[in-house]
Design an enzyme around this catalytic site. Structure first.
Site, PDB file in Angstrom:
ATOM      1  N   TRP A   1       4.452  -2.666   1.452  1.00 29.37           N
ATOM      2  CA  TRP A   1       5.007  -3.929   1.933  1.00 29.37           C
ATOM      3  C   TRP A   1       4.591  -4.278   3.356  1.00 29.37           C
ATOM      4  O   TRP A   1       4.861  -5.370   3.828  1.00 29.37           O
ATOM      5  CB  TRP A   1       6.540  -3.929   1.847  1.00 29.37           C
ATOM      6  CG  TRP A   1       7.202  -2.665   2.331  1.00 29.37           C
ATOM      7  CD1 TRP A   1       7.650  -1.652   1.532  1.00 29.37           C
ATOM      8  CD2 TRP A   1       7.466  -2.264   3.683  1.00 29.37           C
ATOM      9  NE1 TRP A   1       8.169  -0.639   2.312  1.00 29.37           N
ATOM     10  CE2 TRP A   1       8.070  -0.988   3.639  1.00 29.37           C
ATOM     11  CE3 TRP A   1       7.241  -2.847   4.934  1.00 29.37           C
ATOM     12  CZ2 TRP A   1       8.460  -0.295   4.780  1.00 29.37           C
ATOM     13  CZ3 TRP A   1       7.622  -2.152   6.073  1.00 29.37           C
ATOM     14  CH2 TRP A   1       8.228  -0.900   5.986  1.00 29.37           C
ATOM     15  N   ASN A   2       3.952  -3.362   4.080  1.00 24.96           N
ATOM     16  CA  ASN A   2       3.837  -3.633   5.522  1.00 24.96           C
ATOM     17  C   ASN A   2       2.729  -4.622   5.893  1.00 24.96           C
ATOM     18  O   ASN A   2       2.903  -5.365   6.851  1.00 24.96           O
ATOM     19  CB  ASN A   2       3.750  -2.334   6.327  1.00 24.96           C
ATOM     20  CG  ASN A   2       2.549  -1.526   5.982  1.00 24.96           C
ATOM     21  OD1 ASN A   2       2.107  -1.525   4.842  1.00 24.96           O
ATOM     22  ND2 ASN A   2       1.991  -0.832   6.944  1.00 24.96           N
TER      23      ASN A   2
ATOM     24  N   LYS B   1      -0.967  -4.723  -8.287  1.00 28.50           N
ATOM     25  CA  LYS B   1       0.496  -4.599  -8.358  1.00 28.50           C
ATOM     26  C   LYS B   1       0.982  -4.529  -6.908  1.00 28.50           C
ATOM     27  O   LYS B   1       0.943  -3.485  -6.267  1.00 28.50           O
ATOM     28  CB  LYS B   1       0.871  -3.322  -9.126  1.00 28.50           C
ATOM     29  CG  LYS B   1       2.208  -3.358  -9.837  1.00 28.50           C
ATOM     30  CD  LYS B   1       3.398  -3.531  -8.941  1.00 28.50           C
ATOM     31  CE  LYS B   1       3.784  -2.271  -8.205  1.00 28.50           C
ATOM     32  NZ  LYS B   1       4.857  -2.513  -7.211  1.00 28.50           N
TER      33      LYS B   1
ATOM     34  N   GLU C   1      -4.570   5.869   0.395  1.00 31.84           N
ATOM     35  CA  GLU C   1      -4.353   5.699   1.838  1.00 31.84           C
ATOM     36  C   GLU C   1      -2.871   5.917   2.070  1.00 31.84           C
ATOM     37  O   GLU C   1      -2.044   5.101   1.666  1.00 31.84           O
ATOM     38  CB  GLU C   1      -4.766   4.284   2.277  1.00 31.84           C
ATOM     39  CG  GLU C   1      -6.237   3.979   2.118  1.00 31.84           C
ATOM     40  CD  GLU C   1      -7.134   4.754   3.063  1.00 31.84           C
ATOM     41  OE1 GLU C   1      -6.622   5.460   3.955  1.00 31.84           O
ATOM     42  OE2 GLU C   1      -8.361   4.666   2.910  1.00 31.84           O
ATOM     43  N   LEU C   2      -2.541   7.019   2.725  1.00 36.40           N
ATOM     44  CA  LEU C   2      -1.130   7.407   2.815  1.00 36.40           C
ATOM     45  C   LEU C   2      -0.646   7.379   4.269  1.00 36.40           C
ATOM     46  O   LEU C   2      -1.121   6.605   5.066  1.00 36.40           O
ATOM     47  CB  LEU C   2      -0.929   8.769   2.145  1.00 36.40           C
ATOM     48  CG  LEU C   2      -1.533   8.885   0.717  1.00 36.40           C
ATOM     49  CD1 LEU C   2      -1.368  10.286   0.163  1.00 36.40           C
ATOM     50  CD2 LEU C   2      -0.925   7.864  -0.225  1.00 36.40           C
TER      51      LEU C   2
ATOM     52  N   CYS D   1       1.000   2.536   9.152  1.00 33.18           N
ATOM     53  CA  CYS D   1       0.618   3.914   8.821  1.00 33.18           C
ATOM     54  C   CYS D   1      -0.017   4.600  10.021  1.00 33.18           C
ATOM     55  O   CYS D   1       0.077   5.805  10.178  1.00 33.18           O
ATOM     56  CB  CYS D   1      -0.352   3.904   7.650  1.00 33.18           C
ATOM     57  SG  CYS D   1      -1.791   2.894   7.976  1.00 33.18           S
TER      58      CYS D   1
ATOM     59  N   GLU E   1       7.041  11.360   8.868  1.00 36.35           N
ATOM     60  CA  GLU E   1       6.779   9.951   9.150  1.00 36.35           C
ATOM     61  C   GLU E   1       8.086   9.148   9.097  1.00 36.35           C
ATOM     62  O   GLU E   1       8.821   9.200   8.123  1.00 36.35           O
ATOM     63  CB  GLU E   1       5.805   9.397   8.105  1.00 36.35           C
ATOM     64  CG  GLU E   1       5.371   7.985   8.412  1.00 36.35           C
ATOM     65  CD  GLU E   1       4.501   7.389   7.309  1.00 36.35           C
ATOM     66  OE1 GLU E   1       4.890   7.471   6.130  1.00 36.35           O
ATOM     67  OE2 GLU E   1       3.438   6.839   7.637  1.00 36.35           O
TER      68      GLU E   1
END
Ligand code: NAD
Length: 497
Positions: free
Chosen positions: A157-158, A181, A256-257, A290, A389
């Site tokens: 969502w960011n 999605k 991408e975490l 992130c 995080e």
């Protein structure tokens, strides 16, 4: 902006048409500033995902898409870039309303995504194979790089449109078709964006959007046997679940975490610039990035002075309405995220960290979620506040002695997404850049990204694969090797050549 009394409705976009979810159900999306619902989003299930995947599969082999020359495909991407530029204000307003990002950040960010389509549009006809000089005689051998097929794109969502574009532009340039999605918290801008594909001239089915929760719509996309690759940005737990689920159908993935990135300030740094760099790293976008520089490593002898300057800088910070150009920090995008941030502030206090600034929620509107920019000092790198995080405006300050100590602390988490170094010494900048285990190292700047430059996790839970730059397109391509015999006779069939 006030929450609207009548909620706008956003449907799925499948095979070039807006369509209702098969369940007929919709869920509410809130404007984070007011905390009130402003839109209704299609709640999709396996059936909707299946419809979208089949539309993408048919489009992948349709002459309108498959027979386009790479040059023509590139032109379509560049036309899409122009179409985005013409619609920036509309898209940015929706994105701001959906996730509470500052208008001053989201407008240039949406405009900038056009650059990705220009860049990858230019790359579409530069995907070249090679002639292979093999050890065999009588053959002509060459490689071709071909699109993998249907790609699933799942985003958080960011930064909804930007993080979709990081995957979508190279996937389309490669010749893939896609099913997107978006996050259940911020789907609206993606649906609005989808209407631009027809305007730009993309054949129906090349890009499809299915909204809904990760546990149903997202999971169905990852499990679908006709999807060849998943491009994902999001949290570690979802990334792990997707990686495991993708194995069942042997999909490739780019993940991408998250991160717990160090921003390292040496005693020879330009203090004023370093303060701005640290603020941009952790308090821009209310820390919901992130790449947040959530661990500030400061050299012992300037620690107190630097923290004082940081606090001075934050004293006058303007928190509030994201639509105002004077606002510097907006709301937290979702209530669960707000609860998570507040719980980490408690965790830090209980661990013995000292709250030097902020630490409280602000009640600026009846239902909106706001957190003061927060600085914890006396943080030990083993504490949870230094290892996990938070994804919010919470900075952990850690002291270090020298370069060796800084590297040990900086590399002392499971993550490896990004790092910042502030020093006037070129030698020190080079040594640090070599030794930091991070996919991106910024020296005397922080939070810069570009369509030209590879981005991703170094190892571990910051992710797998790269986005942006020339090589990102390879994530969406598979290599074929062609052997053409120039011999008149087929050799002994019982012996491998
Ligand atoms: P999230 O993991 O909760 O959700 C991301 C997306 O995955 C959503 O669309 C969600 O519906 C979907 N999803 C969740 N579980 C799924 C499953 N089992 N199968 C399929 N889809 C599933 O993340 P979030 O809270 O939306 O975003 C915050 C996270 O994203 C943070 O951890 C942040 O670090 C990370 N992030 C990483 C980058 C990067 O480029 N490295 C950029 C931005 C955000």
């Amino acid at each position: 902006m006030q929450a609207q009394s009548k909620l706008e409705k956003f449907d799925n976009y499948i095979n070039g048409k807006l369509c209702q979810p098969s369940s007929g159900k919709y869920f509410e999306s809130e404007y984070p500033y007011t905390g009130l619902p402003w839109a209704l989003i299609a709640q999709s299930n396996k059936e909707d995902v299946n419809k979208a995947v089949y539309a993408a599969k048919d489009a992948f082999t349709s002459p309108e898409w498959a027979d386009l020359s790479p040059t023509a495909r590139g032109k379509l991407l560049r036309k899409l870039g122009d179409t985005i530029v013409a619609n920036v204000d509309r898209l940015a307003k929706i994105e701001m309303t959906d996730n509470g990002k500052l208008a001053t950040e989201v407008i240039p960010q949406v405009k900038y995504i056009a650059e990705y389509f220009y860049y990858y549009g230019g790359l579409a006809d530069k995907i070249q194979g090679e002639v292979i000089p093999t050890d065999k005689t009588g053959v002509f051998t060459y490689t071709k790089h071909e699109p993998k097929g249907v790609v699933g794109i799942i985003t958080p969502w960011n930064s909804p449109l930007a993080l979709t574009t990081w995957k979508l532009a190279p996937a389309l340039a490669a010749g893939c078709t896609v099913v997107i999605k978006p996050s259940e918290y911020t789907s609206a801008s993606m649906i609005e964006f989808a209407s631009l594909f027809e305007e730009a001239g993309f054949p129906p089915g090349v890009v499809n959007v299915v909204c809904g929760p990760g546990a149903e719509a997202g999971k169905s996309l990852v499990e679908h046997e006709l999807v060849a690759h998943i491009g994902f940005t999001g949290g570690e737990d979802s990334g792990r679940a997707i990686y495991q689920a993708a194995a069942a159908t042997f999909k490739t993935v780019t993940l991408e975490l998250g991160g717990k990135s160090p921003n390292i300030v040496f005693n020879d740094a330009d203090m004023e610039q370093a303060v701005k760099g640290v603020v941009s790293g952790i308090f821009a976008a209310a820390g919901q990035t992130c790449i947040a520089g959530s661990r500030l490593l400061v050299q012992d002898d300037i620690h107190d002075q630097f923290v004082d300057r940081l606090v001075d800088f934050l004293e006058d910070v303007k928190i509030g309405d994201p639509s105002l150009s004077s606002t510097q920090i907006g709301p937290i995008a979702t209530r669960p995220q707000f609860d998570k941030i507040m719980s980490y502030i408690d965790i830090a206090r209980n661990e013995g960290a000292v709250c030097r600034f902020g630490g409280k929620q602000l009640n600026l509107t009846e239902n909106g979620c706001f957190v003061e920019p927060t600085i914890f000092t006396e943080v030990d790198n083993d504490m949870r506040i230094a290892q996990e995080e938070v994804f919010g405006p919470v900075l952990s300050v850690i002291r270090f002695k020298d370069e060796e100590d800084a590297i040990k602390i900086a590399n002392g988490t499971r993550f490896g997404l990004a790092a910042g170094v502030w020093t006037k010494s070129l030698k020190r900048a080079m040594i640090m850049s070599d030794k930091l285990r991070a996919g991106t190292v910024w020296v005397n700047n922080y939070r810069a990204t570009s369509f030209t430059s590879p981005f991703g996790g170094y190892t571990g839970p910051s992710g797998i694969g790269r986005e942006s730059g020339i090589h990102a397109i390879e994530e969406y391509l598979t290599t074929k090797c062609v052997w053409i015999s120039t011999d008149l006779e087929v050799p002994n069939p019982f012996i491998r050549r």
